[in-house]
Design a protein around this motif. Structure first.
Motif, PDB file in Angstrom:
ATOM      1  N   GLN A   1       7.756  33.019 -33.784  1.00 15.58           N
ATOM      2  CA  GLN A   1       8.955  32.629 -33.048  1.00 15.58           C
ATOM      3  C   GLN A   1      10.163  32.592 -33.965  1.00 15.58           C
ATOM      4  O   GLN A   1      11.255  33.062 -33.606  1.00 15.58           O
ATOM      5  CB  GLN A   1       8.741  31.258 -32.393  1.00 15.58           C
ATOM      6  CG  GLN A   1       7.888  31.292 -31.131  1.00 15.58           C
ATOM      7  CD  GLN A   1       7.693  29.915 -30.542  1.00 15.58           C
ATOM      8  OE1 GLN A   1       7.913  28.897 -31.212  1.00 15.58           O
ATOM      9  NE2 GLN A   1       7.266  29.867 -29.285  1.00 15.58           N
ATOM     10  N   ALA A   2       9.976  32.046 -35.164  1.00 17.88           N
ATOM     11  CA  ALA A   2      11.071  31.997 -36.127  1.00 17.88           C
ATOM     12  C   ALA A   2      11.418  33.389 -36.643  1.00 17.88           C
ATOM     13  O   ALA A   2      12.589  33.708 -36.895  1.00 17.88           O
ATOM     14  CB  ALA A   2      10.690  31.080 -37.295  1.00 17.88           C
ATOM     15  N   LEU A   3      10.386  34.238 -36.792  1.00 22.76           N
ATOM     16  CA  LEU A   3      10.608  35.582 -37.329  1.00 22.76           C
ATOM     17  C   LEU A   3      11.439  36.433 -36.392  1.00 22.76           C
ATOM     18  O   LEU A   3      12.330  37.185 -36.823  1.00 22.76           O
ATOM     19  CB  LEU A   3       9.254  36.247 -37.590  1.00 22.76           C
ATOM     20  CG  LEU A   3       9.292  37.668 -38.167  1.00 22.76           C
ATOM     21  CD1 LEU A   3       9.899  37.654 -39.577  1.00 22.76           C
ATOM     22  CD2 LEU A   3       7.884  38.252 -38.219  1.00 22.76           C
ATOM     23  N   TYR A   4      11.179  36.324 -35.098  1.00 24.93           N
ATOM     24  CA  TYR A   4      11.850  37.199 -34.132  1.00 24.93           C
ATOM     25  C   TYR A   4      13.025  36.524 -33.417  1.00 24.93           C
ATOM     26  O   TYR A   4      13.632  37.123 -32.555  1.00 24.93           O
ATOM     27  CB  TYR A   4      10.842  37.698 -33.094  1.00 24.93           C
ATOM     28  CG  TYR A   4       9.826  38.648 -33.682  1.00 24.93           C
ATOM     29  CD1 TYR A   4      10.193  39.930 -34.056  1.00 24.93           C
ATOM     30  CD2 TYR A   4       8.501  38.248 -33.886  1.00 24.93           C
ATOM     31  CE1 TYR A   4       9.278  40.804 -34.603  1.00 24.93           C
ATOM     32  CE2 TYR A   4       7.576  39.116 -34.433  1.00 24.93           C
ATOM     33  CZ  TYR A   4       7.976  40.391 -34.791  1.00 24.93           C
ATOM     34  OH  TYR A   4       7.052  41.250 -35.335  1.00 24.93           O
ATOM     35  N   ARG A   5      13.312  35.277 -33.772  1.00 26.56           N
ATOM     36  CA  ARG A   5      14.456  34.608 -33.155  1.00 26.56           C
ATOM     37  C   ARG A   5      15.748  35.090 -33.821  1.00 26.56           C
ATOM     38  O   ARG A   5      15.923  34.990 -35.028  1.00 26.56           O
ATOM     39  CB  ARG A   5      14.317  33.096 -33.293  1.00 26.56           C
ATOM     40  CG  ARG A   5      15.404  32.319 -32.532  1.00 26.56           C
ATOM     41  CD  ARG A   5      15.252  30.819 -32.737  1.00 26.56           C
ATOM     42  NE  ARG A   5      13.993  30.330 -32.179  1.00 26.56           N
ATOM     43  CZ  ARG A   5      13.051  29.746 -32.886  1.00 26.56           C
ATOM     44  NH1 ARG A   5      13.200  29.610 -34.185  1.00 26.56           N
ATOM     45  NH2 ARG A   5      11.936  29.336 -32.315  1.00 26.56           N
ATOM     46  N   SER A   6      16.659  35.637 -33.037  1.00 30.09           N
ATOM     47  CA  SER A   6      17.915  36.143 -33.586  1.00 30.09           C
ATOM     48  C   SER A   6      18.971  36.173 -32.498  1.00 30.09           C
ATOM     49  O   SER A   6      18.684  36.447 -31.341  1.00 30.09           O
ATOM     50  CB  SER A   6      17.723  37.559 -34.156  1.00 30.09           C
ATOM     51  OG  SER A   6      18.952  38.107 -34.567  1.00 30.09           O
ATOM     52  N   THR A   7      20.229  35.864 -32.884  1.00 27.43           N
ATOM     53  CA  THR A   7      21.330  35.905 -31.917  1.00 27.43           C
ATOM     54  C   THR A   7      21.928  37.288 -31.792  1.00 27.43           C
ATOM     55  O   THR A   7      22.705  37.561 -30.888  1.00 27.43           O
ATOM     56  CB  THR A   7      22.433  34.925 -32.352  1.00 27.43           C
ATOM     57  OG1 THR A   7      22.871  35.274 -33.680  1.00 27.43           O
ATOM     58  CG2 THR A   7      21.915  33.488 -32.351  1.00 27.43           C
ATOM     59  N   ASN A   8      21.557  38.184 -32.705  1.00 27.71           N
ATOM     60  CA  ASN A   8      22.089  39.542 -32.674  1.00 27.71           C
ATOM     61  C   ASN A   8      20.985  40.527 -33.054  1.00 27.71           C
ATOM     62  O   ASN A   8      20.986  41.094 -34.149  1.00 27.71           O
ATOM     63  CB  ASN A   8      23.273  39.674 -33.638  1.00 27.71           C
ATOM     64  CG  ASN A   8      23.932  41.043 -33.546  1.00 27.71           C
ATOM     65  OD1 ASN A   8      23.846  41.700 -32.504  1.00 27.71           O
ATOM     66  ND2 ASN A   8      24.571  41.469 -34.624  1.00 27.71           N
ATOM     67  N   PRO A   9      20.010  40.725 -32.166  1.00 27.76           N
ATOM     68  CA  PRO A   9      18.883  41.608 -32.504  1.00 27.76           C
ATOM     69  C   PRO A   9      19.319  43.049 -32.689  1.00 27.76           C
ATOM     70  O   PRO A   9      20.220  43.532 -32.015  1.00 27.76           O
ATOM     71  CB  PRO A   9      17.956  41.467 -31.281  1.00 27.76           C
ATOM     72  CG  PRO A   9      18.855  41.045 -30.174  1.00 27.76           C
ATOM     73  CD  PRO A   9      19.920  40.193 -30.807  1.00 27.76           C
TER      74      PRO A   9
END
Length: 331
Positions: free
Chosen positions: A289-297
């Protein structure tokens, strides 16, 4: 047995086809009053008394007359297969033995359940069961899914393809569960009928009941055969000759492959070693979850954005894939 004497702390479990019965009244039906193999019967009873062993099936089923071997020619039934275990194991919270239908054998299966610790497996990777492609209902519904999806508005091939994959996967899972439920209910119904007939006193001497029993065995074998084919595939055996390996071999191999995919311990970001399955599962979820959490993927598929989605007939693509797949042996 002398090697595993009372001086050691081993738990002894003995099992097999003993070719005799322990109780001529409860474990035998038809033929002479006493089993012919009296010598082996005496040896086993001596082992039970000398080494503190117990017939766990008889202890947990009282005076039930259930048998593991049926002789069609002589119209006799006997309980030749059973477990002998240490008396100490009888005191475990869960300790029981049962008899179930034997697949491709004139003997029934005997099972022993003793409470222990186990690892609860997760969902794992999803894979399409190719045997669904042999079902007309499945093929028709998949075509409808593709057609309906193509009638929706998408900005790119990626959106079309990802949506189709998601919908096909979702439907395939629901279809598989429905099919498995139907087969389980049918299997359970046949097994119940077999057990009902087996509990009728002297059913082997009744031609009508005997015919019902063996007819149901044939139906049950057919259902189990379908299960075994799936197990063989999941155990990743490429070549199998009829009768080359026992069913138990493939069941065991599938379980072995499952254990290899389990995570028994994991080192977290604090260099702590996790052994508990719940802690390992929670840590893996939090990590990704932390690895793929992003505000600008980052969009890795921008090259598909300008493709003309209207030029592809997805129903035709699916039909071609089905035709190609059908060239192989489907199970």
């Amino acid at each position: 047995m002398e090697t595993l004497g009372r001086a050691r702390d081993d738990f002894v479990i003995m099992a097999g086809d003993w070719n005799t019965v322990l109780d001529n009244t409860l474990d035998k039906m038809g033929g002479s009053p006493a089993h012919a193999n009296r010598k082996t019967q005496d040896i086993i009873n001596n082992i039970i008394s000398d080494y503190g062993m117990s017939d766990v099936f008889r202890l947990t089923h009282d005076n039930e007359r259930i048998f593991t071997h049926f002789n069609k020619k002589c119209n006799t039934a006997s309980r030749l297969d059973f477990f002998l275990i240490n008396d100490t194991l009888i005191n475990f919270p869960v300790c029981s033995s049962d008899i179930s239908h034997g697949f491709r054998s004139d003997h029934s299966y005997v099972s022993l359940i003793i409470q222990g610790t186990s690892i609860t497996p997760g969902k794992g990777y999803w894979k399409l069961n190719n045997s669904h492609l042999l079902q007309d209902e499945f093929k028709s519904d998949i075509r409808d899914i593709i057609s309906d999806t193509m009638n929706s508005s998408f900005d790119s091939y990626r959106g079309v393809w990802d949506t189709i994959k998601f919908k096909v996967k979702d439907y395939a899972i629901r279809f598989g569960k429905k099919l498995n439920k139907i087969r389980r209910e049918e299997k359970s119904s046949i097994e119940s009928e077999i057990e009902r007939i087996k509990r009728i006193p002297d059913f082997m001497t009744d031609s009508r009941l005997r015919k019902q029993y063996f007819d149901n065995e044939i139906k049950l074998n057919s259902l189990i055969d379908q299960e075994v084919k799936g197990i063989i595939t999941r155990s990743r055996i490429q070549w199998v000759e009829e009768g080359e390996r026992s069913t138990k071999y493939f069941y065991g191999l599938e379980k072995s492959n499952g254990k290899k995919k389990s995570i028994n311990k994991l080192i977290n970001h604090n260099s702590e070693i996790l052994y508990d399955q719940n802690e390992i599962s929670n840590h893996v979820v939090e990590f990704y979850q932390a690895l793929y959490r992003s505000t600008n993927p980052t969009n890795h598929f921008d090259y598909c954005r300008d493709l003309n989605t209207s030029s592809i007939n997805w129903v035709s693509v699916f039909n071609n894939l089905y035709t190609l797949t059908n060239n192989y042996k489907l199970i």
